[in-house]
Design an enzyme around this catalytic site. Structure first.
Site, short mmCIF file in Angstrom:
data_model
loop_
_atom_site.label_atom_id
_atom_site.label_comp_id
_atom_site.label_asym_id
_atom_site.label_seq_id
_atom_site.Cartn_x
_atom_site.Cartn_y
_atom_site.Cartn_z
CD GLU A 182 0.17 -1.31 3.19
OE1 GLU A 182 0.37 -2.27 2.43
OE2 GLU A 182 0.29 -1.40 4.43
CG HIS A 206 -5.87 -5.64 1.44
ND1 HIS A 206 -6.31 -6.26 2.57
CD2 HIS A 206 -4.59 -5.29 1.69
CE1 HIS A 206 -5.34 -6.30 3.47
NE2 HIS A 206 -4.27 -5.72 2.95
CD GLU A 207 -2.31 -4.03 -0.80
OE1 GLU A 207 -1.92 -3.29 0.12
OE2 GLU A 207 -2.28 -5.27 -0.72
CG HIS A 210 -3.31 -0.99 3.77
ND1 HIS A 210 -3.27 -1.22 5.13
CD2 HIS A 210 -3.04 -2.19 3.20
CE1 HIS A 210 -2.99 -2.50 5.37
NE2 HIS A 210 -2.86 -3.12 4.20
CD GLU A 229 -1.89 -5.62 6.46
OE1 GLU A 229 -2.88 -5.80 5.72
OE2 GLU A 229 -0.88 -4.99 6.08
CG ASP A 284 8.60 -9.21 8.08
OD1 ASP A 284 7.77 -8.38 8.49
OD2 ASP A 284 9.41 -8.97 7.17
CE1 TYR A 292 -2.94 -8.84 5.22
CE2 TYR A 292 -1.54 -9.84 6.90
CZ TYR A 292 -1.69 -9.07 5.76
OH TYR A 292 -0.59 -8.53 5.16
N1 BES Z 1 0.93 -4.44 3.84
C1 BES Z 1 0.71 -5.71 3.28
C2 BES Z 1 1.96 -6.39 2.79
C3 BES Z 1 3.02 -6.61 3.85
C4 BES Z 1 2.70 -6.98 5.14
C5 BES Z 1 4.35 -6.47 3.51
C6 BES Z 1 3.71 -7.17 6.09
C7 BES Z 1 5.34 -6.66 4.45
C8 BES Z 1 5.03 -7.01 5.75
C9 BES Z 1 -0.31 -5.67 2.14
O1 BES Z 1 -1.31 -4.72 2.33
C10 BES Z 1 -1.00 -6.99 2.08
O2 BES Z 1 -1.61 -7.34 3.05
N2 BES Z 1 -0.91 -7.70 0.98
C11 BES Z 1 -1.55 -8.99 0.81
C12 BES Z 1 -2.77 -8.89 -0.05
C13 BES Z 1 -4.05 -8.72 0.66
C14 BES Z 1 -5.20 -8.77 -0.35
C15 BES Z 1 -4.30 -9.63 1.80
C16 BES Z 1 -0.58 -9.88 0.07
O3 BES Z 1 0.46 -9.40 -0.35
O4 BES Z 1 -0.87 -11.06 -0.10
ZN ZN Z 2 -2.58 -5.20 3.92
#
Ligand code: BES
Ligand code: ZN
Length: 523
Positions: A182, A206-207, A210, A229, A284, A292
């Site tokens: 995002e 989703h993005e 954010h 999330e 992480d 989520y």
């Molecule tokens: N912000 C996240 C990606 C992220 C989270 C990067 C933690 C690094 C550390 C992004 O918004 C996200 O959640 N992406 C998901 C897609 C979403 C539709 C659930 C993904 O990348 O799968």
């Molecule tokens: Zn996200």
């Protein structure tokens, strides 16, 4: 009276935020590509700064790139490009360089600073939305994501004005390790959402969400990650409902909860809580469906008890009262108590906030989104398990989410593998799943192929693992392969070639699954 410190530095090859791609790793195949990934704690590897989401900054950047490349950043405005029609060359200095200027006037956390450089073009969708992509991808991406403006307008109705000026997306090469990121004004996205039928665009919802939950109101620490999330998944669902209708939204909600329940089996208790103690751990390590989907289910529970009208007013006031601020779980819970629970203590008593925050698993009052469109599929799953005959199935008009539910449903009965090679062959004969252009369907199908020893899908599995670097797809496939000694050997052979193409985020995860020693990949 301001004092400045100038820091001159260069990055090294070890900068984990930077992914440098050869032309062969791009869609067009002619020019190199660079993208950054800051979240969670990688921005420190390319910019010296206080890399915590509790600290916010504005920024200006000047980026010089070799011609014919274009640079884009997570900035609210790009005056040079705006001035000369988006995507055109701007004040080129020197014969071999393109020069771009960026400005972000709102204070943002460091993990949201982002840069991408490639041979890309811009296709507008509306006055404030458009798509950046490589040339061979741009038109298809534009058509697939044409509803983006409608999503922004729907989101504004729900949560208040969009405060970042433009909302653009860039479609990155397939090695991007996430589905989406995002970055303000410019969501970074994987090309694997381009299914041809808009079936995977919930990622854009989703993005985009954010832009409120995460970018406007930010988790102050990574222990508060669910504030980013969980809120975003909840809003994503609301945007999907507004743009595509309740049926589609509920299908996706039910699928997400089912996936969370599957994932929880492999999660330690300490990782099943919404507000974890991450002392001494990499943020992480906590990444899973918990922040989520469990986070979203908590908000859905509050909505269920207090009613949508009151909950919407409350959420709107949460964003309006904390713009461009970093907040903790305690901040939110205090605001919730004062702003909503205090108005109706009898209703509030129906929600065990402590259980939601600090206990593993799902509380007894957890909502269960139930989709009639998926209930239809349950009957088809039973029919298939019973008859093993794909010709008996009523698949006309199935949408992607129904296929996903079907494939997950035939994968396991109880916890025993259910489907064998011969049934795979029949299904493939009837529905051509090995050649599916839908990455989500293909990923589940290939997992089933590994599980059942269905060799006709082998070549597709290898090419998928060589091309796509999205961790969400790699992880289940390598995990499935690693379950048998022969599969593990196959996996290691594929990985040896594929690993240099993956981002560190993905290879870090796969290294663990395959017990890969960094040394064995060298030389
Ligand atoms: N912000 C996240 C990606 C992220 C989270 C990067 C933690 C690094 C550390 C992004 O918004 C996200 O959640 N992406 C998901 C897609 C979403 C539709 C659930 C993904 O990348 O799968
Ligand atoms: Zn996200």
């Amino acid at each position: 009276d301001d004092e400045y410190v100038r820091v001159k530095y260069s990055t090294t090859e070890g900068a984990l935020a930077l992914m440098w791609l050869d032309p062969a790793q791009t869609a067009d195949g002619k020019q190199p590509f660079l993208f950054t990934q800051g979240e969670s704690v990688f921005t420190r590897t390319w910019i010296p700064l206080q890399d915590t989401p509790g600290v916010r900054i504005t920024y200006d950047a000047t980026v010089r790139v070799p011609k014919p490349l274009t640079a884009v950043m997570s900035a609210e405005s790009n005056p040079a490009v705006d001035a000369s029609a988006r995507g055109q060359k701007n004040d080129a200095q020197g014969e071999n360089e393109n020069v771009f200027h960026f400005h972000m006037s709102h204070p943002i956390p460091s993990y949201l600073i982002a840069l991408a450089v490639g041979d890309i073009e811009f296709k507008p969708i509306s006055a404030r939305c458009g798509i950046w992509a490589e040339h061979t991808v741009a038109q298809g991406a534009h058509d697939e994501l044409i509803d983006t403006e409608r999503m922004v307008a729907s989101a504004e109705k729900l949560f208040g004005p969009y405060r970042w000026g433009r909302y653009d997306l860039i479609i990155l090469p397939p090695s991007f390790p996430f589905g989406g990121m995002e970055n303000p004004c410019l969501t970074f996205a994987t090309p694997t959402i381009l299914a041809g039928d808009k079936s995977l665009v919930s990622l854009v919802a989703h993005e985009l969400a954010h832009s409120w939950s995460g970018n406007l109101v930010t988790n102050a620490t990574w222990s508060d990650f669910w504030l980013n999330e969980g809120f975003t998944v909840y809003f994503e669902q609301r945007i999907m409902e507004a743009v595509y209708g309740r049926e589609r939204a509920v299908m996706e909600e039910q699928l997400s909860k089912a996936e969370l329940i599957r994932d929880m089996k492999d999660l330690e208790a300490r990782d099943q809580v919404l507000h974890p103690d991450l002392t001494g751990r990499h943020p992480d390590d906590y990444f899973s469906g918990i922040p989520y989907t469990k986070g979203a289910l908590f908000l859905m529970r509050i909505e269920e008890v207090f009613g949508r009208a009151r909950f919407d007013r409350f959420l709107r006031s949460w964003f309006d009262s904390h713009p461009f601020q970093s907040v903790t779980t305690a901040d939110f819970l205090a605001f919730l108590d004062k702003g909503l629970f205090a108005q109706d203590r009898a209703a509030a008593a129906k929600i065990d906030v402590h259980a939601w925050m600090d206990e593993p698993g799902l509380p007894p009052d957890c909502p269960s989104p139930t989709s009639p469109l998926l209930a239809e599929i349950d009957r088809e799953i039973a029919l298939f398990v019973d008859t093993k005959d794909p010709r008996r199935l009523h698949t006309e008009g199935w949408v992607t989410q129904q296929w996903l539910h079907f494939l997950e449903g035939i994968a396991l009965e109880g916890s025993a593998p259910q489907i064998d090679r011969e049934q795979m062959e029949r299904l493939d004969g009837a529905f051509h799943l090995t050649s599916s252009g839908n990455s989500e369907i293909l990923c589940v199908w290939l997992r089933l192929a590994v599980q059942s020893g269905y060799e006709p899908a082998d070549a597709t599995l290898v090419s998928f693992l060589m091309r796509v670097g999205r961790r969400k797809f790699l992880e289940p496939l390598y995990r499935e392969l690693a379950k048998t000694p022969a599969g593990l050997e196959r996996a290691r052979n594929i990985y040896k070639k594929a690993r240099p193409r993956y981002h560190a985020v993905s290879s870090g995860t796969i290294d663990e699954i395959l017990h890969w020693q960094a040394a064995s990949s060298k030389g």
